[in-house]
Design a protein around this motif. Sequence first.
Motif, PDB file in Angstrom:
ATOM      1  N   PHE A 108     -53.175  61.099 -78.371  1.00  0.00           N
ATOM      2  CA  PHE A 108     -54.273  61.083 -79.660  1.00  0.00           C
ATOM      3  C   PHE A 108     -53.869  60.003 -80.495  1.00  0.00           C
ATOM      4  CE2 PHE A 108     -55.426  64.840 -77.371  1.00  0.00           C
ATOM      5  CZ  PHE A 108     -56.573  65.031 -77.334  1.00  0.00           C
ATOM      6  N   THR A 109     -52.580  59.723 -80.679  1.00  0.00           N
ATOM      7  CA  THR A 109     -52.370  58.736 -81.898  1.00  0.00           C
ATOM      8  C   THR A 109     -52.160  57.314 -81.365  1.00  0.00           C
ATOM      9  OG1 THR A 109     -50.063  59.086 -81.857  1.00  0.00           O
ATOM     10  CG2 THR A 109     -51.249  60.501 -83.367  1.00  0.00           C
ATOM     11  N   LYS A 110     -51.976  57.247 -80.083  1.00  0.00           N
ATOM     12  CA  LYS A 110     -51.563  55.942 -79.158  1.00  0.00           C
ATOM     13  C   LYS A 110     -50.355  55.180 -79.990  1.00  0.00           C
ATOM     14  CE  LYS A 110     -53.991  51.566 -77.651  1.00  0.00           C
ATOM     15  NZ  LYS A 110     -55.372  50.541 -77.908  1.00  0.00           N
ATOM     16  N   ARG A 111     -49.389  55.995 -80.376  1.00  0.00           N
ATOM     17  CA  ARG A 111     -48.086  55.893 -80.806  1.00  0.00           C
ATOM     18  C   ARG A 111     -46.952  56.177 -79.881  1.00  0.00           C
ATOM     19  NH1 ARG A 111     -47.592  53.110 -86.063  1.00  0.00           N
ATOM     20  NH2 ARG A 111     -49.336  53.104 -87.072  1.00  0.00           N
ATOM     21  N   ARG A 112     -46.046  55.412 -79.559  1.00  0.00           N
ATOM     22  CA  ARG A 112     -44.992  55.799 -78.681  1.00  0.00           C
ATOM     23  C   ARG A 112     -43.860  56.538 -79.673  1.00  0.00           C
ATOM     24  NH1 ARG A 112     -45.353  52.610 -73.915  1.00  0.00           N
ATOM     25  NH2 ARG A 112     -46.712  50.466 -74.254  1.00  0.00           N
ATOM     26  N   PRO A 113     -43.287  57.544 -78.817  1.00  0.00           N
ATOM     27  CA  PRO A 113     -42.201  58.131 -79.827  1.00  0.00           C
ATOM     28  C   PRO A 113     -41.120  57.456 -80.280  1.00  0.00           C
ATOM     29  CG  PRO A 113     -42.089  58.512 -77.579  1.00  0.00           C
ATOM     30  CD  PRO A 113     -43.230  57.842 -77.573  1.00  0.00           C
ATOM     31  N   THR A 114     -41.084  56.135 -79.630  1.00  0.00           N
ATOM     32  CA  THR A 114     -40.235  55.220 -80.249  1.00  0.00           C
ATOM     33  C   THR A 114     -40.856  54.004 -80.866  1.00  0.00           C
ATOM     34  OG1 THR A 114     -40.289  53.894 -77.930  1.00  0.00           O
ATOM     35  CG2 THR A 114     -38.285  55.638 -78.367  1.00  0.00           C
TER      36      THR A 114
ATOM     37  N   GLU B  96     -41.838  51.220 -83.349  1.00  0.00           N
ATOM     38  CA  GLU B  96     -40.973  50.458 -84.174  1.00  0.00           C
ATOM     39  C   GLU B  96     -41.478  50.827 -85.732  1.00  0.00           C
ATOM     40  OE1 GLU B  96     -39.626  46.099 -85.363  1.00  0.00           O
ATOM     41  OE2 GLU B  96     -40.696  46.317 -83.563  1.00  0.00           O
ATOM     42  N   GLU B  97     -42.560  50.964 -85.912  1.00  0.00           N
ATOM     43  CA  GLU B  97     -43.012  50.970 -87.379  1.00  0.00           C
ATOM     44  C   GLU B  97     -42.661  52.458 -87.741  1.00  0.00           C
ATOM     45  OE1 GLU B  97     -47.181  51.573 -89.757  1.00  0.00           O
ATOM     46  OE2 GLU B  97     -47.355  50.520 -87.960  1.00  0.00           O
ATOM     47  N   ILE B  98     -42.740  53.450 -86.910  1.00  0.00           N
ATOM     48  CA  ILE B  98     -42.246  54.742 -87.425  1.00  0.00           C
ATOM     49  C   ILE B  98     -40.895  55.036 -87.560  1.00  0.00           C
ATOM     50  CG2 ILE B  98     -42.384  57.187 -86.675  1.00  0.00           C
ATOM     51  CD1 ILE B  98     -45.019  56.705 -85.006  1.00  0.00           C
ATOM     52  N   CYS B  99     -40.241  54.422 -86.533  1.00  0.00           N
ATOM     53  CA  CYS B  99     -38.810  54.407 -86.763  1.00  0.00           C
ATOM     54  C   CYS B  99     -38.261  53.727 -87.823  1.00  0.00           C
ATOM     55  CB  CYS B  99     -38.011  53.918 -85.434  1.00  0.00           C
ATOM     56  SG  CYS B  99     -38.405  54.813 -83.954  1.00  0.00           S
TER      57      CYS B  99
ATOM     58  N   ASN C   9     -37.491  55.771 -90.931  1.00  0.00           N
ATOM     59  CA  ASN C   9     -36.724  57.071 -90.659  1.00  0.00           C
ATOM     60  C   ASN C   9     -37.462  58.147 -90.337  1.00  0.00           C
ATOM     61  OD1 ASN C   9     -34.298  55.273 -91.111  1.00  0.00           O
ATOM     62  ND2 ASN C   9     -34.568  55.490 -93.138  1.00  0.00           N
ATOM     63  N   LEU C  10     -38.522  58.078 -89.599  1.00  0.00           N
ATOM     64  CA  LEU C  10     -39.325  59.279 -89.235  1.00  0.00           C
ATOM     65  C   LEU C  10     -39.489  59.216 -87.639  1.00  0.00           C
ATOM     66  CD1 LEU C  10     -42.411  58.743 -91.428  1.00  0.00           C
ATOM     67  CD2 LEU C  10     -40.439  60.257 -91.729  1.00  0.00           C
ATOM     68  N   ASP C  11     -39.751  60.293 -87.061  1.00  0.00           N
ATOM     69  CA  ASP C  11     -39.813  60.381 -85.770  1.00  0.00           C
ATOM     70  C   ASP C  11     -41.527  60.741 -85.420  1.00  0.00           C
ATOM     71  OD1 ASP C  11     -40.281  63.057 -86.097  1.00  0.00           O
ATOM     72  OD2 ASP C  11     -38.238  63.618 -85.476  1.00  0.00           O
ATOM     73  N   LEU C  12     -41.891  60.787 -84.503  1.00  0.00           N
ATOM     74  CA  LEU C  12     -43.414  60.933 -84.133  1.00  0.00           C
ATOM     75  C   LEU C  12     -43.786  62.254 -84.737  1.00  0.00           C
ATOM     76  CD1 LEU C  12     -45.941  59.723 -83.083  1.00  0.00           C
ATOM     77  CD2 LEU C  12     -45.697  60.826 -80.794  1.00  0.00           C
ATOM     78  N   MET C  13     -43.187  63.409 -84.753  1.00  0.00           N
ATOM     79  CA  MET C  13     -43.556  64.644 -85.193  1.00  0.00           C
ATOM     80  C   MET C  13     -43.646  64.468 -86.778  1.00  0.00           C
ATOM     81  SD  MET C  13     -41.396  67.328 -82.938  1.00  0.00           S
ATOM     82  CE  MET C  13     -39.783  66.216 -83.029  1.00  0.00           C
ATOM     83  N   LYS C  14     -42.776  63.905 -87.293  1.00  0.00           N
ATOM     84  CA  LYS C  14     -42.479  64.054 -88.761  1.00  0.00           C
ATOM     85  C   LYS C  14     -43.791  63.125 -89.402  1.00  0.00           C
ATOM     86  CE  LYS C  14     -37.544  64.686 -89.246  1.00  0.00           C
ATOM     87  NZ  LYS C  14     -36.228  64.378 -89.437  1.00  0.00           N
ATOM     88  N   TRP C  15     -43.994  61.902 -88.516  1.00  0.00           N
ATOM     89  CA  TRP C  15     -44.996  61.145 -89.190  1.00  0.00           C
ATOM     90  C   TRP C  15     -46.314  61.623 -89.209  1.00  0.00           C
ATOM     91  CZ3 TRP C  15     -49.067  58.338 -86.118  1.00  0.00           C
ATOM     92  CH2 TRP C  15     -49.611  57.412 -86.841  1.00  0.00           C
ATOM     93  N   ILE C  16     -46.678  62.478 -87.707  1.00  0.00           N
ATOM     94  CA  ILE C  16     -48.008  63.251 -87.895  1.00  0.00           C
ATOM     95  C   ILE C  16     -47.797  64.489 -89.053  1.00  0.00           C
ATOM     96  CG2 ILE C  16     -49.378  64.788 -86.172  1.00  0.00           C
ATOM     97  CD1 ILE C  16     -48.555  62.899 -84.064  1.00  0.00           C
ATOM     98  N   THR C  17     -46.767  65.113 -89.051  1.00  0.00           N
ATOM     99  CA  THR C  17     -46.993  66.427 -90.088  1.00  0.00           C
ATOM    100  C   THR C  17     -47.031  65.653 -91.396  1.00  0.00           C
ATOM    101  OG1 THR C  17     -45.120  67.491 -88.491  1.00  0.00           O
ATOM    102  CG2 THR C  17     -45.301  68.189 -90.812  1.00  0.00           C
ATOM    103  N   GLN C  18     -46.569  64.392 -91.727  1.00  0.00           N
ATOM    104  CA  GLN C  18     -46.923  64.072 -92.944  1.00  0.00           C
ATOM    105  C   GLN C  18     -48.487  63.772 -93.073  1.00  0.00           C
ATOM    106  OE1 GLN C  18     -44.397  60.806 -94.337  1.00  0.00           O
ATOM    107  NE2 GLN C  18     -42.562  62.188 -94.045  1.00  0.00           N
TER     108      GLN C  18
ATOM    109  N   LEU D 110     -58.028  61.490 -89.022  1.00  0.00           N
ATOM    110  CA  LEU D 110     -58.625  60.479 -88.719  1.00  0.00           C
ATOM    111  C   LEU D 110     -57.885  59.219 -88.944  1.00  0.00           C
ATOM    112  CD1 LEU D 110     -62.508  61.425 -89.260  1.00  0.00           C
ATOM    113  CD2 LEU D 110     -61.128  61.437 -87.022  1.00  0.00           C
ATOM    114  N   GLU D 111     -57.055  59.091 -89.865  1.00  0.00           N
ATOM    115  CA  GLU D 111     -56.263  58.102 -90.340  1.00  0.00           C
ATOM    116  C   GLU D 111     -55.134  57.844 -89.068  1.00  0.00           C
ATOM    117  OE1 GLU D 111     -55.069  58.693 -94.325  1.00  0.00           O
ATOM    118  OE2 GLU D 111     -57.141  58.808 -95.168  1.00  0.00           O
ATOM    119  N   VAL D 112     -54.759  58.638 -88.614  1.00  0.00           N
ATOM    120  CA  VAL D 112     -53.604  58.459 -87.719  1.00  0.00           C
ATOM    121  C   VAL D 112     -53.955  58.411 -86.093  1.00  0.00           C
ATOM    122  CG1 VAL D 112     -52.206  59.490 -89.420  1.00  0.00           C
ATOM    123  CG2 VAL D 112     -53.008  61.110 -87.859  1.00  0.00           C
TER     124      VAL D 112
END
Length: 346
Positions: free
Chosen positions: A256-262, A264-267, A270-279, A286-288
Amino acid sequence: MERLSYLKSINVSFNDLEGEIPSGGVFVNYSLQSFLGNKGLCGVHIVEVPACTNPGQQSKSKERKEISKMWKSSGSVYQGTLSGGSVVAIKVLDLQSEEVCKRFDTECEVMRNVRHKNLVPVITTCSSDYIRAFPLQYMSNGNLENWLYREDCQLNLLQRITVMLDVAMATEYLHHENDTPIVHCDLKPTNVLLDEYMVAHVGDFGISKILAVSKSIAHTETLGTLGYIAPEYGLEGIVSTSGDVYSYGIMLMEVFTKRRPTDEEICNENLDLMKWITQSFSGTMLEVVDAYLIPEEEQITSKSEICIASMVELALDCTLEIPESRITMKDVVKRLNKIKNSFLES
């Protein structure tokens, strides 16, 4: 592959292979069209292909070794045609690796006992001193990763819900509808294949675990794929159905986000995919989410927003840090069916 008597045609073009083309079996009377994009190939029975410098002098073991260098993983997948005209995918493993041979045995054991419409059908298995291979039902629409990241492939909101429901039903079957639970251990978009009707099928059971009746967990030293591995799996080698639930939740976020768990921008943050989405969950989803989730010609409705929020919430419930706190795949299927039906209501 010369020994596969039911295989009537094959095309290995653009695999950057090298070595001598076999002269028997399916390779007899073939033209250059079946071997394009393999500059290192040689042979004597195809006019357009250069003759080998020392034809017939290489041992079979050396030929296999040279070819295996060109493979990027544990093996290669080819497209072939059976005598009745059916197109198949042929997964050929690299025999140079003892671990790969063990994976072949594991996959045989798993596939021997499972039947479900959302698992990749294995037609048969081929095992000898020279080959370990699976002829599989050909999936004309490739894998889910291609549909997420290739610019010429786009999935809308309903298609993504449907695909992930297919994956959930396959995983529910593995966990809850067998005498002994089966843990896939490597759920990710590349292991989800789509047929001509865009029905999703889960495949690749090379590192799966069949749990004993008396045990709900097992231990392993074989890891899945970085980013999709549950914390207890990666740190302690603990395998359970909850680990698959975690991997499924990560994949659901990715779809749903078209973002891999690895990513580069998220890493880098210092976030992982879960923390990035939770924030982001506290703001507007709709922004993510992937911009192609809802085509430009369609308006974003409150129903769409509720659906997206429900899917993300489900993904977060799948990826709780404590395994016992995660929901089961039975719960996932129930909630996904409810989400899909609500979305389809007029």
